[in-house]
Design a protein around this motif. Structure first.
Motif, PDB file in Angstrom:
ATOM      1  N   UNK A  70       0.423   1.319  -1.276  1.00  0.00           N
ATOM      2  CA  UNK A  70       1.747   1.209  -1.898  1.00  0.00           C
ATOM      3  C   UNK A  70       2.692   2.295  -1.417  1.00  0.00           C
ATOM      4  N   UNK A  71       2.168   3.399  -0.881  1.00  0.00           N
ATOM      5  CA  UNK A  71       3.026   4.433  -0.309  1.00  0.00           C
ATOM      6  C   UNK A  71       3.963   3.858   0.745  1.00  0.00           C
ATOM      7  N   UNK A  72       3.510   2.833   1.454  1.00  0.00           N
ATOM      8  CA  UNK A  72       4.340   2.227   2.499  1.00  0.00           C
ATOM      9  C   UNK A  72       5.564   1.538   1.914  1.00  0.00           C
ATOM     10  N   UNK A  73       5.511   1.204   0.631  1.00  0.00           N
ATOM     11  CA  UNK A  73       6.664   0.621  -0.060  1.00  0.00           C
ATOM     12  C   UNK A  73       7.567   1.694  -0.652  1.00  0.00           C
ATOM     13  N   UNK A  74       7.029   2.868  -0.891  1.00  0.00           N
ATOM     14  CA  UNK A  74       7.801   3.927  -1.523  1.00  0.00           C
ATOM     15  C   UNK A  74       7.777   3.878  -3.036  1.00  0.00           C
ATOM     16  N   UNK A  75       7.051   2.918  -3.608  1.00  0.00           N
ATOM     17  CA  UNK A  75       6.923   2.801  -5.068  1.00  0.00           C
ATOM     18  C   UNK A  75       5.491   2.406  -5.392  1.00  0.00           C
ATOM     19  N   UNK A  76       4.881   3.098  -6.337  1.00  0.00           N
ATOM     20  CA  UNK A  76       3.479   2.870  -6.667  1.00  0.00           C
ATOM     21  C   UNK A  76       3.359   1.815  -7.765  1.00  0.00           C
ATOM     22  N   UNK A  77       3.513   0.561  -7.375  1.00  0.00           N
ATOM     23  CA  UNK A  77       3.411  -0.569  -8.294  1.00  0.00           C
ATOM     24  C   UNK A  77       2.279  -1.482  -7.845  1.00  0.00           C
ATOM     25  N   UNK A  78       1.616  -2.124  -8.800  1.00  0.00           N
ATOM     26  CA  UNK A  78       0.521  -3.034  -8.473  1.00  0.00           C
ATOM     27  C   UNK A  78       0.975  -4.089  -7.474  1.00  0.00           C
ATOM     28  N   UNK A  79       2.143  -4.668  -7.731  1.00  0.00           N
ATOM     29  CA  UNK A  79       2.629  -5.754  -6.868  1.00  0.00           C
ATOM     30  C   UNK A  79       2.856  -5.274  -5.440  1.00  0.00           C
ATOM     31  N   UNK A  80       3.301  -4.026  -5.286  1.00  0.00           N
ATOM     32  CA  UNK A  80       3.524  -3.487  -3.946  1.00  0.00           C
ATOM     33  C   UNK A  80       2.200  -3.252  -3.228  1.00  0.00           C
ATOM     34  N   UNK A  81       1.231  -2.686  -3.920  1.00  0.00           N
ATOM     35  CA  UNK A  81      -0.072  -2.447  -3.303  1.00  0.00           C
ATOM     36  C   UNK A  81      -0.729  -3.763  -2.913  1.00  0.00           C
ATOM     37  N   UNK A  82      -0.649  -4.760  -3.773  1.00  0.00           N
ATOM     38  CA  UNK A  82      -1.217  -6.065  -3.468  1.00  0.00           C
ATOM     39  C   UNK A  82      -0.547  -6.683  -2.247  1.00  0.00           C
ATOM     40  N   UNK A  83       0.767  -6.625  -2.194  1.00  0.00           N
ATOM     41  CA  UNK A  83       1.508  -7.178  -1.063  1.00  0.00           C
ATOM     42  C   UNK A  83       1.124  -6.478   0.235  1.00  0.00           C
ATOM     43  N   UNK A  84       1.063  -5.145   0.203  1.00  0.00           N
ATOM     44  CA  UNK A  84       0.725  -4.402   1.416  1.00  0.00           C
ATOM     45  C   UNK A  84      -0.691  -4.730   1.890  1.00  0.00           C
ATOM     46  N   UNK A  85      -1.632  -4.835   0.948  1.00  0.00           N
ATOM     47  CA  UNK A  85      -3.000  -5.139   1.323  1.00  0.00           C
ATOM     48  C   UNK A  85      -3.159  -6.527   1.909  1.00  0.00           C
ATOM     49  N   UNK A  86      -2.565  -7.512   1.262  1.00  0.00           N
ATOM     50  CA  UNK A  86      -2.662  -8.891   1.750  1.00  0.00           C
ATOM     51  C   UNK A  86      -1.953  -9.031   3.091  1.00  0.00           C
ATOM     52  N   UNK A  87      -0.795  -8.415   3.222  1.00  0.00           N
ATOM     53  CA  UNK A  87      -0.042  -8.481   4.474  1.00  0.00           C
ATOM     54  C   UNK A  87      -0.841  -7.877   5.629  1.00  0.00           C
ATOM     55  N   UNK A  88      -1.450  -6.708   5.395  1.00  0.00           N
ATOM     56  CA  UNK A  88      -2.251  -6.072   6.435  1.00  0.00           C
ATOM     57  C   UNK A  88      -3.454  -6.930   6.803  1.00  0.00           C
ATOM     58  N   UNK A  89      -4.086  -7.552   5.815  1.00  0.00           N
ATOM     59  CA  UNK A  89      -5.239  -8.407   6.088  1.00  0.00           C
ATOM     60  C   UNK A  89      -4.832  -9.609   6.936  1.00  0.00           C
ATOM     61  N   UNK A  90      -3.700 -10.217   6.616  1.00  0.00           N
ATOM     62  CA  UNK A  90      -3.258 -11.375   7.392  1.00  0.00           C
ATOM     63  C   UNK A  90      -2.897 -10.981   8.810  1.00  0.00           C
ATOM     64  N   UNK A  91      -2.236  -9.834   8.978  1.00  0.00           N
ATOM     65  CA  UNK A  91      -1.895  -9.364  10.321  1.00  0.00           C
ATOM     66  C   UNK A  91      -3.158  -9.059  11.125  1.00  0.00           C
ATOM     67  N   UNK A  92      -4.146  -8.453  10.497  1.00  0.00           N
ATOM     68  CA  UNK A  92      -5.385  -8.117  11.190  1.00  0.00           C
ATOM     69  C   UNK A  92      -6.131  -9.384  11.603  1.00  0.00           C
ATOM     70  N   UNK A  93      -6.162 -10.387  10.734  1.00  0.00           N
ATOM     71  CA  UNK A  93      -6.834 -11.637  11.095  1.00  0.00           C
ATOM     72  C   UNK A  93      -6.126 -12.317  12.255  1.00  0.00           C
ATOM     73  N   UNK A  94      -4.798 -12.267  12.268  1.00  0.00           N
ATOM     74  CA  UNK A  94      -4.060 -12.831  13.395  1.00  0.00           C
ATOM     75  C   UNK A  94      -4.428 -12.111  14.685  1.00  0.00           C
ATOM     76  N   UNK A  95      -4.495 -10.783  14.637  1.00  0.00           N
ATOM     77  CA  UNK A  95      -4.850 -10.009  15.830  1.00  0.00           C
ATOM     78  C   UNK A  95      -6.273 -10.308  16.297  1.00  0.00           C
ATOM     79  N   UNK A  96      -7.160 -10.639  15.358  1.00  0.00           N
ATOM     80  CA  UNK A  96      -8.553 -10.942  15.696  1.00  0.00           C
ATOM     81  C   UNK A  96      -8.764 -12.413  16.050  1.00  0.00           C
TER      82      UNK A  96
END
Length: 539
Positions: A504-530
């Motif tokens: 959530x630090x990447x969003x600049x706000x420590x909210x559940x929704x931000x952490x969830x979004x960042x985690x899911x987004x990173x997972x989808x990007x990593x799967x695309x790269x793989x």
């Protein structure tokens, strides 16, 4: 308008005069918190050379909500060749929880607002866990009644009386009431505001917010300055807005970005077919029920007590050296893709390769928090006004009040309960407050907690059987002016080589929704790269 959330120095002396004629002795309890010793070991950097090398397609560092959300998305997509490494002994980050013979209770985040339609991944996660029923993208989904916060939901103690809601009521004159009504109307306008492309001015996750300068320029000033510029000078309204900033961000409103302060009120419009719009989802352990469910699903893919101590980008992947304190040895993990779901300020300490602008974007200050769980053999006396609620706030308190862990229980008659008390160290320099938080003994904070709550509950000292203190040294990134839309944070939207940011630090706000979004987004990007096919949970 809801709250989130997460004390200062004194011992038993302040209890005199607060708990009646007889001062009860301090109850027993533990002093816990994030493992500062392991974290501070990273500063020394004297780790042994790797004794073993392991290879894996995808590695996740950090098992907070960002890392767990990434693991959840990977598993849902049918990808299982990954590991999640966590420094602490239990996953969850700010959503960790504890339990005793009376109840489970939160050690941090204690609720989740009804997710907006933009928070698609949160809705999909809740549907997968069986709490959101039916179509997760319906305008007004149905939620499991067991997780909808029971009423009464919140109350405020002011001038010796409890009243419903969190807006101060005592002593409001015509001018003050007019300002309150105007503020409500202005926040409603912000909630409905859209740009020419139909994007919300204040969306959650914030990455979906409008880039229109008329709103983003609010990130240049503080929330206090915005209030004054808009003609709001009513002291009780200022208290309420400051309370919101302290609650969601651990930061005084005089230091909080006005964009973030307004976002608190304007971003959430999640509806439900079977609940009011301002309802929240909660459980005795706060958001710990989500952590527990994800931990059970991910199982042995999570390894705790693992300290990432070196990170190096390579042509064929990323090398992450991981110290295992129990064995005092380092394992080198070679990964094709790395998801960094640990606090970002750690990364510049672990690699010399990080470009200076990116290292500057990762550097940030975090608000320290104290959470105390008080186990009582009976609920505190009702006092004057409305009865005990789930969320109970004291006006002009250094803390944020307490939630009742047993509020969601359905039972006949009163009995033992657990009160979870929160205090951010807002208004203090974070580094100095963190040092004070970590240096003081449990008894120091126990006396402070009882003295504060004793103003509203004179019988409290004689009801408490146990008082456990939990310290978060780096609980929440502080959204100070310029943090959100000042430019540096934009560097975190893109991967650094094979490393993707999921905290959530990447969003600049420590909210559940931000952490969830960042985690899911990173997972989808990593799967695309793989080269792993998948459907998106982000729309």
């Amino acid at each position: 308008m809801k709250r989130r959330a997460f004390l200062a120095a004194c011992a038993a002396a302040p209890l005199a005069g607060c708990l009646g004629n007889a001062v009860a002795p301090l109850p027993p309890g533990d002093l816990g918190g994030s493992d500062a010793g392991l974290g501070h070991r990273l500063r020394a950097g004297d780790f042994p050379a790797p004794s073993e090398t392991r290879s894996i397609p995808l590695l996740i560092v950090g098992a907070g909500i960002g890392g767990l959300s990434a693991g959840w998305k990977l598993q849902r997509a049918g990808f299982g060749d990954f590991k999640i490494l966590e420094l602490e002994q239990s996953p969850g980050g700010n959503a960790r929880y504890g339990q005793n013979a009376v109840s489970a209770y939160p050690l941090g985040a204690h609720y989740l607002p009804l997710p907006t339609r933009e928070a698609r991944a949160v809705r999909e996660l809740l549907a997968d866990l069986g709490v959101l029923q039916g179509d997760p993208q319906a305008p007004r989904p149905t939620y499991d009644e067991r997780y909808l916060c029971h009423v009464p939901q919140e109350r405020l103690y002011q001038n010796g009386v409890w009243h419903e809601g969190l807006l101060p009521r005592a002593g409001l004159g015509t001018k003050e009431r007019a300002q309150e009504q105007r503020f409500r109307a202005q926040m409603a306008e912000f909630r409905q505001a859209r740009d020419s492309a139909g994007r919300r001015a204040f969306a959650l996750p914030l990455a979906l917010s409008s880039p229109d300068p008329r709103w983003r320029r609010l990130d240049r000033i503080t929330m206090r300055d915005w209030l004054l510029a808009e003609g709001y000078d009513a002291p009780q309204l200022h208290w309420y807005v400051n309370y919101a900033c302290r609650d969601d961000y651990g930061t005084d409103y005089s230091e909080t970005s006005a964009w973030a302060g307004i976002h608190y009120y304007a971003c959430r419009d999640g509806g439900a077919a079977n609940a009011a719009e301002d309802s929240v989802l909660t459980a005795p352990e706060g958001n710990g029920w989500i952590v527990r469910a994800l931990q059970q699903r991910l199982g042995q893919r999570i390894e705790s007590g693992r300290v990432a101590c070196r990170v190096q980008q390579r042509r064929d992947g990323v090398a992450v050296d991981v110290w295992q304190p129990v064995e005092n040895r380092v394992v080198r993990w070679r990964a094709q893709q790395l998801i960094w779901a640990a606090p970002l300020f750690l990364l510049p300490r672990l690699t010399a390769d990080l470009p200076p602008p990116l290292a500057a974007a990762c550097a940030s200050d975090h608000a320290p928090w104290l959470v105390a769980n008080l186990t009582l053999h009976a609920p505190p006396g009702r006092g004057a006004g409305v009865p005990l609620a789930w969320d109970n706030v004291l006006y002009d308190s250094p803390g944020l009040g307490y939630v009742v862990a047993t509020h969601q229980n359905i039972r006949v008659g009163p009995g033992p309960t657990v009160l979870t008390y929160y205090r951010p160290f807002s208004g203090e320099a974070p580094a100095a407050a963190r040092q004070r938080l970590l240096a003081a003994r449990r008894e120091h904070w126990a006396g402070e907690v009882l003295a504060d709550l004793g103003r509203a509950h004179r019988d409290l000292g004689h009801l408490v059987q146990r008082l456990d203190v939990f310290r978060h040294g780096h609980a929440m990134i502080r959204p100070v002016p310029g943090r959100l839309w000042g430019g540096a944070r934009a560097l975190l939207e893109q991967p650094w080589g094979r490393l993707r940011f999921a905290h959530a630090d990447a969003s600049g706000m420590s909210l559940f929704e931000e952490a969830n979004y960042r985690g899911v987004r990173a997972a989808e990007q990593a799967m695309t790269a793989l080269g792993m096919p998948h459907s998106s949970s982000l729309g």
